[in-house]
Design a protein around this motif. Structure first.
Motif, PDB file in Angstrom:
ATOM      1  N   MET A   1     -13.086   8.135  -9.464  1.00  0.00           N
ATOM      2  CA  MET A   1     -12.844   6.850 -10.111  1.00  0.00           C
ATOM      3  C   MET A   1     -12.412   5.795  -9.081  1.00  0.00           C
ATOM      4  SD  MET A   1     -11.082   7.838 -13.817  1.00  0.00           S
ATOM      5  CE  MET A   1      -9.563   7.198 -13.272  1.00  0.00           C
ATOM      6  N   LEU A   2     -11.547   6.185  -8.173  1.00  0.00           N
ATOM      7  CA  LEU A   2     -11.076   5.244  -7.155  1.00  0.00           C
ATOM      8  C   LEU A   2     -12.213   4.806  -6.223  1.00  0.00           C
ATOM      9  CD1 LEU A   2      -7.601   6.746  -6.209  1.00  0.00           C
ATOM     10  CD2 LEU A   2      -8.064   4.632  -7.458  1.00  0.00           C
ATOM     11  N   GLU A   3     -13.098   5.724  -5.870  1.00  0.00           N
ATOM     12  CA  GLU A   3     -14.244   5.368  -5.037  1.00  0.00           C
ATOM     13  C   GLU A   3     -15.151   4.383  -5.767  1.00  0.00           C
ATOM     14  OE1 GLU A   3     -16.020   9.094  -3.913  1.00  0.00           O
ATOM     15  OE2 GLU A   3     -14.577   9.443  -2.308  1.00  0.00           O
ATOM     16  N   ALA A   4     -15.377   4.614  -7.059  1.00  0.00           N
ATOM     17  CA  ALA A   4     -16.217   3.717  -7.855  1.00  0.00           C
ATOM     18  C   ALA A   4     -15.571   2.330  -7.962  1.00  0.00           C
ATOM     19  CB  ALA A   4     -16.457   4.306  -9.249  1.00  0.00           C
ATOM     20  N   ILE A   5     -14.264   2.311  -8.184  1.00  0.00           N
ATOM     21  CA  ILE A   5     -13.542   1.039  -8.269  1.00  0.00           C
ATOM     22  C   ILE A   5     -13.617   0.296  -6.943  1.00  0.00           C
ATOM     23  CG2 ILE A   5     -11.239   0.017  -8.482  1.00  0.00           C
ATOM     24  CD1 ILE A   5     -10.651   2.222 -10.583  1.00  0.00           C
ATOM     25  N   LEU A   6     -13.418   1.022  -5.862  1.00  0.00           N
ATOM     26  CA  LEU A   6     -13.476   0.395  -4.534  1.00  0.00           C
ATOM     27  C   LEU A   6     -14.849  -0.205  -4.276  1.00  0.00           C
ATOM     28  CD1 LEU A   6     -12.097  -0.229  -1.858  1.00  0.00           C
ATOM     29  CD2 LEU A   6     -12.823   2.003  -1.038  1.00  0.00           C
ATOM     30  N   LYS A   7     -15.910   0.488  -4.663  1.00  0.00           N
ATOM     31  CA  LYS A   7     -17.274  -0.034  -4.487  1.00  0.00           C
ATOM     32  C   LYS A   7     -17.472  -1.304  -5.303  1.00  0.00           C
ATOM     33  CE  LYS A   7     -19.520   4.318  -3.333  1.00  0.00           C
ATOM     34  NZ  LYS A   7     -20.433   5.380  -3.797  1.00  0.00           N
ATOM     35  N   ARG A   8     -16.972  -1.304  -6.562  1.00  0.00           N
ATOM     36  CA  ARG A   8     -17.119  -2.493  -7.410  1.00  0.00           C
ATOM     37  C   ARG A   8     -16.329  -3.672  -6.839  1.00  0.00           C
ATOM     38  NH1 ARG A   8     -16.193   0.774 -12.335  1.00  0.00           N
ATOM     39  NH2 ARG A   8     -14.245  -0.360 -12.525  1.00  0.00           N
ATOM     40  N   VAL A   9     -15.125  -3.418  -6.364  1.00  0.00           N
ATOM     41  CA  VAL A   9     -14.300  -4.488  -5.790  1.00  0.00           C
ATOM     42  C   VAL A   9     -14.966  -5.057  -4.542  1.00  0.00           C
ATOM     43  CG1 VAL A   9     -12.111  -4.957  -4.621  1.00  0.00           C
ATOM     44  CG2 VAL A   9     -12.118  -3.700  -6.766  1.00  0.00           C
TER      45      VAL A   9
ATOM     46  N   TRP B   1      -0.545  16.607 -11.412  1.00  0.00           N
ATOM     47  CA  TRP B   1      -1.956  16.812 -11.693  1.00  0.00           C
ATOM     48  C   TRP B   1      -2.507  18.008 -10.944  1.00  0.00           C
ATOM     49  CZ3 TRP B   1      -3.534  11.006 -10.954  1.00  0.00           C
ATOM     50  CH2 TRP B   1      -3.066  10.270 -12.029  1.00  0.00           C
ATOM     51  N   GLY B   2      -3.529  18.625 -11.569  1.00  0.00           N
ATOM     52  CA  GLY B   2      -4.226  19.745 -10.938  1.00  0.00           C
ATOM     53  C   GLY B   2      -5.399  19.234 -10.101  1.00  0.00           C
ATOM     54  N   ILE B   3      -6.136  20.166  -9.496  1.00  0.00           N
ATOM     55  CA  ILE B   3      -7.224  19.816  -8.582  1.00  0.00           C
ATOM     56  C   ILE B   3      -8.354  19.064  -9.295  1.00  0.00           C
ATOM     57  CG2 ILE B   3      -8.471  22.007  -8.813  1.00  0.00           C
ATOM     58  CD1 ILE B   3      -8.083  20.090  -5.559  1.00  0.00           C
ATOM     59  N   GLU B   4      -8.673  19.463 -10.526  1.00  0.00           N
ATOM     60  CA  GLU B   4      -9.757  18.800 -11.258  1.00  0.00           C
ATOM     61  C   GLU B   4      -9.396  17.347 -11.566  1.00  0.00           C
ATOM     62  OE1 GLU B   4     -10.514  21.228 -14.661  1.00  0.00           O
ATOM     63  OE2 GLU B   4     -11.241  22.908 -13.469  1.00  0.00           O
ATOM     64  N   GLU B   5      -8.176  17.131 -12.000  1.00  0.00           N
ATOM     65  CA  GLU B   5      -7.732  15.766 -12.307  1.00  0.00           C
ATOM     66  C   GLU B   5      -7.713  14.903 -11.042  1.00  0.00           C
ATOM     67  OE1 GLU B   5      -4.183  17.291 -13.918  1.00  0.00           O
ATOM     68  OE2 GLU B   5      -4.682  16.692 -15.970  1.00  0.00           O
ATOM     69  N   LEU B   6      -7.301  15.505  -9.932  1.00  0.00           N
ATOM     70  CA  LEU B   6      -7.280  14.760  -8.664  1.00  0.00           C
ATOM     71  C   LEU B   6      -8.695  14.397  -8.205  1.00  0.00           C
ATOM     72  CD1 LEU B   6      -4.486  16.698  -6.748  1.00  0.00           C
ATOM     73  CD2 LEU B   6      -4.355  14.387  -7.681  1.00  0.00           C
ATOM     74  N   GLN B   7      -9.652  15.330  -8.412  1.00  0.00           N
ATOM     75  CA  GLN B   7     -11.026  15.034  -8.046  1.00  0.00           C
ATOM     76  C   GLN B   7     -11.601  13.908  -8.917  1.00  0.00           C
ATOM     77  OE1 GLN B   7     -12.727  18.978  -8.340  1.00  0.00           O
ATOM     78  NE2 GLN B   7     -12.637  19.271  -6.113  1.00  0.00           N
TER      79      GLN B   7
END
Length: 156
Positions: free
Chosen positions: A126-134, A115-121
């Motif tokens: 997405m991971l931060e949002a998932i972590l907040k929901r969990v 993956w490139g930088i944009e995909e990683l960002q």
């Protein structure tokens, strides 16, 4: 004349043991009576002698006191069972999260280097949002269980 302090061990002389039992039983019942009178408490004391005879003191009907005691034990057992169930639920939530995190790490390790930088960002967001929901779901579940536990807890 001064009394000697007794060592806490079985009295070997049978007659001395019986006299001590009788005096201490009377003292115990006197203290129970005083506690009942001074504090308006319901008190019951049951003593079984070495010969197997029952002696008791009750400030009111002993059956009523024992029934209240039995109900309280049942409530405490129910509360302990509920607490154990809640702890198992939280452990189950945590183990489910851990398992999903392991799978996510495995998948990411397979594809991350492509993956490139944009995909990683985007992935990071997405991971931060998932972590907040969990985290929010976990807190909500714990609060609901705590509210249930608190509302069902009664004291005498």
């Amino acid at each position: 004349m001064r009394r000697e302090k007794m060592k806490m061990k079985k009295i070997e002389d049978i007659s001395a043991r019986q006299v001590t039992f009788s005096k201490r039983r009377q003292g115990l019942f006197k203290k129970a009576r005083e506690l009942s009178t001074l504090c308006d408490a319901e008190v019951a004391a049951i003593v079984v002698s070495p010969a197997g005879r029952l002696h008791n003191y009750a400030s009111s009907e002993i059956e009523d006191i024992l029934s209240k005691f039995s109900m309280q034990l049942d409530k405490e057992q129910h509360s302990a069972d509920f607490q154990r169930e809640n702890n198992n639920g939280v452990e189950h939530l945590n183990s489910g999260i851990d398992e999903k995190m392991k799978r996510l790490r495995l998948i990411m390790s397979m594809y991350l280097h492509q993956w490139g930088i944009e995909e990683l960002q985007q992935l990071e967001m997405m991971l931060e949002a998932i972590l907040k929901r969990v985290t929010a779901r976990k807190i909500q579940t714990l609060c609901q269980r705590f509210a249930y536990f608190s509302s069902n807890r009664t004291f005498f």
